[in-house]
Design an enzyme around this catalytic site. Structure first.
Site, PDB file in Angstrom:
ATOM      1  N   ASP A  54      57.754  43.467   6.804  1.00  0.00           N
ATOM      2  CA  ASP A  54      56.421  43.983   6.545  1.00  0.00           C
ATOM      3  C   ASP A  54      56.030  43.556   5.122  1.00  0.00           C
ATOM      4  O   ASP A  54      56.865  43.057   4.357  1.00  0.00           O
ATOM      5  CB  ASP A  54      56.472  45.515   6.669  1.00  0.00           C
ATOM      6  CG  ASP A  54      55.185  46.197   6.261  1.00  0.00           C
ATOM      7  OD1 ASP A  54      54.116  45.794   6.747  1.00  0.00           O
ATOM      8  OD2 ASP A  54      55.247  47.123   5.429  1.00  0.00           O
ATOM      9  N   ASP A  56      52.953  45.347   2.889  1.00  0.00           N
ATOM     10  CA  ASP A  56      52.512  46.459   2.054  1.00  0.00           C
ATOM     11  C   ASP A  56      53.600  47.515   1.921  1.00  0.00           C
ATOM     12  O   ASP A  56      54.081  48.069   2.918  1.00  0.00           O
ATOM     13  CB  ASP A  56      51.252  47.109   2.639  1.00  0.00           C
ATOM     14  CG  ASP A  56      50.018  46.239   2.455  1.00  0.00           C
ATOM     15  OD1 ASP A  56      49.888  45.615   1.384  1.00  0.00           O
ATOM     16  OD2 ASP A  56      49.192  46.181   3.385  1.00  0.00           O
ATOM     17  N   GLU A 102      49.023  57.794   9.823  1.00  0.00           N
ATOM     18  CA  GLU A 102      50.013  56.716   9.908  1.00  0.00           C
ATOM     19  C   GLU A 102      51.376  57.155   9.387  1.00  0.00           C
ATOM     20  O   GLU A 102      52.414  56.782   9.942  1.00  0.00           O
ATOM     21  CB  GLU A 102      49.512  55.503   9.120  1.00  0.00           C
ATOM     22  CG  GLU A 102      50.428  54.300   9.194  1.00  0.00           C
ATOM     23  CD  GLU A 102      49.901  53.123   8.401  1.00  0.00           C
ATOM     24  OE1 GLU A 102      50.381  51.990   8.628  1.00  0.00           O
ATOM     25  OE2 GLU A 102      49.005  53.325   7.545  1.00  0.00           O
ATOM     26  N   SER A 170      52.240  41.589   8.855  1.00  0.00           N
ATOM     27  CA  SER A 170      51.480  42.605   8.118  1.00  0.00           C
ATOM     28  C   SER A 170      50.293  43.112   8.922  1.00  0.00           C
ATOM     29  O   SER A 170      49.506  42.322   9.448  1.00  0.00           O
ATOM     30  CB  SER A 170      50.973  42.030   6.792  1.00  0.00           C
ATOM     31  OG  SER A 170      50.120  42.944   6.148  1.00  0.00           O
ATOM     32  N   ALA A 171      50.169  44.440   8.974  1.00  0.00           N
ATOM     33  CA  ALA A 171      48.986  45.058   9.576  1.00  0.00           C
ATOM     34  C   ALA A 171      47.851  45.139   8.572  1.00  0.00           C
ATOM     35  O   ALA A 171      46.788  45.658   8.874  1.00  0.00           O
ATOM     36  CB  ALA A 171      49.334  46.458  10.093  1.00  0.00           C
ATOM     37  N   ASP A 243      58.520  49.732   5.904  1.00  0.00           N
ATOM     38  CA  ASP A 243      58.424  51.047   5.263  1.00  0.00           C
ATOM     39  C   ASP A 243      57.882  52.107   6.206  1.00  0.00           C
ATOM     40  O   ASP A 243      57.764  53.268   5.827  1.00  0.00           O
ATOM     41  CB  ASP A 243      57.530  50.976   4.021  1.00  0.00           C
ATOM     42  CG  ASP A 243      56.064  50.828   4.365  1.00  0.00           C
ATOM     43  OD1 ASP A 243      55.267  51.724   4.023  1.00  0.00           O
ATOM     44  OD2 ASP A 243      55.706  49.829   4.991  1.00  0.00           O
TER      45      ASP A 243
END
Length: 308
Positions: A54, A56, A102, A170-171, A243
């Protein structure tokens, strides 16, 4: 570090030989399992490894020692001065609504997925009809190039030197992700980014390119038509880093015979979330703002090139 087994063709490593895996903030539910996978990595070598991460708050820090903020990839977008105030205001409202969902450990994943789709869709609808130059995103990203986890430069250099493919899943906003990696000199040829990228029409913004990437649909089943798939489909040893709980599934879609070590960085709601993180990840790092653990694993693999 390495200990001979009965077979002269085999070596093994114990978790206690890997110092970062023994630190107080490193939690491992099944030490026997992690040790066995680590030894599979050593036997397979770098040629069978791929790295899926990931961005962020995984490549970037979750907090800094001086308390300065770490902007997300969308936060970098929101800091662009040419964005209309109406977008900034509405984007903040969406973040305040959906970000707590989230990261809330008590909300079921199915409910979170629906919320992430709503968040992505509404943000895309806001990003329509006004100009934005990539150079402005680059300018903001430059200011935050030092917000990456400690030793990120060493980790990415090692991955490149060992020719290990890296997938940054990455979202967030891909334009910011790529820019920040470039500003930090980490966008090596072996690094591929799959994310949400801005779309333009007649010179102005027109939402996001499809398909949508959100926290809970990031996995390798989305790579069948992507050039990266051809590069890694025969690399069955995988290091996964993230994360959020959803990040633990980023290697879904690989062959069942694959050997995977999942590393989870935990900071928000640490005490409440620890059990769920330990059920989702093989290694959970609490308030660890470094790349010490993945780097230690790579170093062990490299040192084991010629087991004797």
């Amino acid at each position: 570090m390495f200990h001979n087994k009965n077979s002269t063709d085999d070596v093994f490593i114990r978790l206690e030989d890997v110092e970062p895996l023994c630190s107080e903030n490193c939690k491992i539910k099944d030490r026997v399992y992690v040790e066995s996978i680590l030894n599979e990595f050593l036997k397979g070598g770098a040629d069978r490894l791929q790295f899926v991460t990931d961005f962020d708050f995984t490549i970037t820090k979750q907090r800094t020692s001086d308390g300065s903020p770490v902007l997300s990839s969308f936060g970098i977008l929101n800091a662009c001065e040419s964005l209309p105030q109406s977008f900034i205001d509405e984007s903040k409202k969406l973040h305040h609504k959906y970000r707590p969902i989230e990261i809330d450990p008590h909300i079921p994943v199915k409910e979170k997925v629906q919320s992430m789709i709503e968040w992505w869709t509404k943000t895309s609808e806001l990003l329509v009809g006004f100009p934005l130059e990539q150079a402005e995103i680059d300018g903001i990203a430059y200011k935050y190039k030092d917000s990456l986890r400690d030793k990120s430069d060493v980790l990415f250099h090692t991955l490149d030197r060992l020719n290990i493919p890296v997938l940054v899943f990455s979202a967030g906003l891909g334009n910011s992700v790529v820019s920040l990696l470039q500003q930090a000199n980490l966008m090596y040829p072996n690094v591929n980014v799959v994310s949400n990228f801005l779309q333009y029409k007649d010179g102005v913004l027109d939402g996001f390119q499809k398909p949508m990437i959100h926290t809970f649909n990031k996995n390798e089943t989305a790579l069948d038509s992507h050039k990266y798939y051809d590069l890694v489909h025969n690399r069955d040893h995988i290091i996964v880093m993230g994360d959020s709980i959803g990040d633990a599934g980023m290697a879904n879609g690989v062959p069942a015979s694959s050997h995977i070590i999942k590393i989870g960085f935990l900071y928000d709601h640490a005490e409440e979330s620890l059990e769920k993180y330990m059920n989702a990840f093989d290694v959970v790092l609490i308030d660890d703002q470094t790349m010490d653990v993945p780097l230690a694993i790579l170093n062990a693999v490299e040192k084991c090139k010629q087991p004797n």
